[in-house]
Write a protein that holds these residues in place. Structure first.
Motif, PDB file in Angstrom:
ATOM      1  N   SER A  39       2.683  -4.935   8.352  1.00 41.24           N
ATOM      2  CA  SER A  39       2.915  -3.836   7.417  1.00 41.24           C
ATOM      3  C   SER A  39       4.583  -3.636   7.425  1.00 41.24           C
ATOM      4  O   SER A  39       5.195  -3.811   8.503  1.00 41.24           O
ATOM      5  N   THR A  45       0.186  -9.376   2.745  1.00 44.05           N
ATOM      6  CA  THR A  45      -0.848 -10.052   1.676  1.00 44.05           C
ATOM      7  C   THR A  45      -0.261 -10.054   0.550  1.00 44.05           C
ATOM      8  O   THR A  45      -0.365 -11.124  -0.244  1.00 44.05           O
ATOM      9  N   SER A  57       0.709  -1.207  -0.150  1.00 49.01           N
ATOM     10  CA  SER A  57      -0.054   0.030   0.069  1.00 49.01           C
ATOM     11  C   SER A  57       0.947   1.217  -0.013  1.00 49.01           C
ATOM     12  O   SER A  57       0.546   2.105  -0.585  1.00 49.01           O
ATOM     13  N   GLU A 108      -3.429   2.184  15.813  1.00 48.47           N
ATOM     14  CA  GLU A 108      -2.901   1.266  14.634  1.00 48.47           C
ATOM     15  C   GLU A 108      -3.813   1.622  13.505  1.00 48.47           C
ATOM     16  O   GLU A 108      -5.065   1.614  13.867  1.00 48.47           O
ATOM     17  N   ARG A 116       1.137   1.947  11.545  1.00 50.65           N
ATOM     18  CA  ARG A 116       0.544   1.138  10.696  1.00 50.65           C
ATOM     19  C   ARG A 116       0.387  -0.279  11.601  1.00 50.65           C
ATOM     20  O   ARG A 116       0.848  -0.464  12.699  1.00 50.65           O
ATOM     21  N   GLU A 117      -0.659  -1.344  10.866  1.00 47.77           N
ATOM     22  CA  GLU A 117      -0.929  -2.541  11.563  1.00 47.77           C
ATOM     23  C   GLU A 117       0.267  -3.618  11.698  1.00 47.77           C
ATOM     24  O   GLU A 117       1.205  -3.368  10.879  1.00 47.77           O
ATOM     25  N   ASN A 152      -1.190  -5.045   2.334  1.00 46.78           N
ATOM     26  CA  ASN A 152       0.021  -4.729   3.020  1.00 46.78           C
ATOM     27  C   ASN A 152       1.171  -5.768   2.729  1.00 46.78           C
ATOM     28  O   ASN A 152       0.699  -6.592   1.831  1.00 46.78           O
ATOM     29  N   GLY A 202      -4.836   0.986   9.332  1.00 47.24           N
ATOM     30  CA  GLY A 202      -4.660   0.102   8.238  1.00 47.24           C
ATOM     31  C   GLY A 202      -4.361   0.644   7.112  1.00 47.24           C
ATOM     32  O   GLY A 202      -4.299   0.157   5.976  1.00 47.24           O
ATOM     33  N   SER A 203      -4.021   2.084   6.921  1.00 43.81           N
ATOM     34  CA  SER A 203      -3.793   2.430   5.781  1.00 43.81           C
ATOM     35  C   SER A 203      -2.727   3.881   6.221  1.00 43.81           C
ATOM     36  O   SER A 203      -2.789   4.415   7.088  1.00 43.81           O
TER      37      SER A 203
END
Length: 311
Positions: free
Chosen positions: A204, A137, A106, A226, A200-201, A134, A228-229
């Motif tokens: 990542s 993924t 991302s 935290e 970030r989570e 991330n 997610g983006s």
């Protein structure tokens, strides 16, 4: 058609076409990247094959005779046929058509779409499918053969991949200009270790890099939120909810317009690299190879410009 004309060459016809366009041997030589004597010889050989004068000198320069114009028309038809054949071969090889699946972490979405747009202008018939996620993924998708290539900052260690460099990827600490830390004299990580960090989570690449940086300095950052983006991280920092360790490429515009400030911390920026990767054992069709080659040779042109880091 004279029997000898069957032995003409493309170079001869191109010399004739260049002469028709330029009006002189000098201009023709420049157009076909030959010396003037070489062009003269090409035209002389073509005229011998045709058995008729092809060129006449006039007060306005050298002009083609009727026979010369006939051969010029032949040259134009041949060039058009060559161009059509090239397009057909490109399509058969898959370089001008097909589908390519690209994965991008991302953080790379701030430059990858621009690079893809430039590629698509060159190869409009290649359909690009871009998936953003991330690092974990994208790593899993590469592992499972779901993507032709991936753009990421740290190649997977559990997959045998081919890796090609795109360019540098700096990471920095940022805060809102109104945050108290922005007006303090902070020089080291320990000076801000008590601040609330927006991160970030887990999983990542940015989070892993931040944790490694603090571990190396014997510090534990105080995690407040935290996200997610990168966009939500940026908005939280702009709102004054904390500071963030983040890719400089994701905050280039916010740094330029003053919504965020870069903290001048010793040892920063941490510079990593952007890579384009592919599984070595995944078959690469020509369209995917074209994207891979473009990203490795041209991708750096689309990285965000970082004026504050160049001061």
């Amino acid at each position: 058609m004279p029997a000898g004309l069957r032995d003409l060459t493309i170079r001869q016809l191109r010399s004739l076409a260049a002469l028709a366009t330029g009006g002189s041997i000098t201009a023709a030589a420049s157009r076909v990247n030959l010396t003037q004597p070489a062009v003269t010889q090409q035209l002389r050989n073509l005229q011998d094959l045709a058995g008729l004068p092809l060129v006449q000198r006039t007060s306005e320069g050298m002009r083609l005779t009727e026979a010369g114009r006939e051969l010029l028309a032949l040259s134009q038809r041949i060039e058009a046929s060559i161009a059509t054949c090239e397009l057909s071969l490109e399509a058969l090889a898959g370089r001008t058509g097909g589908r390519v699946s690209i994965g991008s972490v991302s953080t790379a979405k701030y430059f990858v779409p621009y690079a893809i747009a430039a590629f698509s202008k060159l190869y409009p018939k290649i359909d690009i499918k871009l998936s953003v996620g991330n690092r974990e993924t994208i790593r899993r998708a590469v592992h499972d053969y779901e993507m032709d290539i991936a753009i990421m900052g740290r190649p997977p260690s559990d997959v045998d991949v081919e890796v090609q460099l795109i360019g540098d990827h700096p990471h920095i600490l940022v805060a809102s200009g109104q945050h108290p830390v922005a007006s303090r004299d902070v020089r080291s990580l320990s000076d801000i270790s008590g601040e609330v960090f927006i991160t970030r989570e887990v999983g990542s690449g940015t989070r892993l890099l931040m944790e490694g940086l603090f571990d190396a300095n014997g510090l534990n950052p105080k995690i407040g939120m935290e996200m997610g983006s990168n966009e939500t991280v940026k908005q939280a920092v702009i709102a004054g909810l904390g500071v963030a360790f983040i890719s400089a490429h994701t905050v280039a515009s916010e740094l330029d317009d003053g919504r965020l400030v870069m903290l001048d911390i010793e040892g920063l920026p941490v510079v990593r690299q952007w890579f384009v990767v592919r599984r070595k054992d995944k078959i690469m069709l020509p369209p995917a190879q074209a994207v891979l080659d473009f990203m490795s040779t041209q991708g750096a042109r689309y990285l965000p410009k970082l004026s504050q880091l160049s001061r």
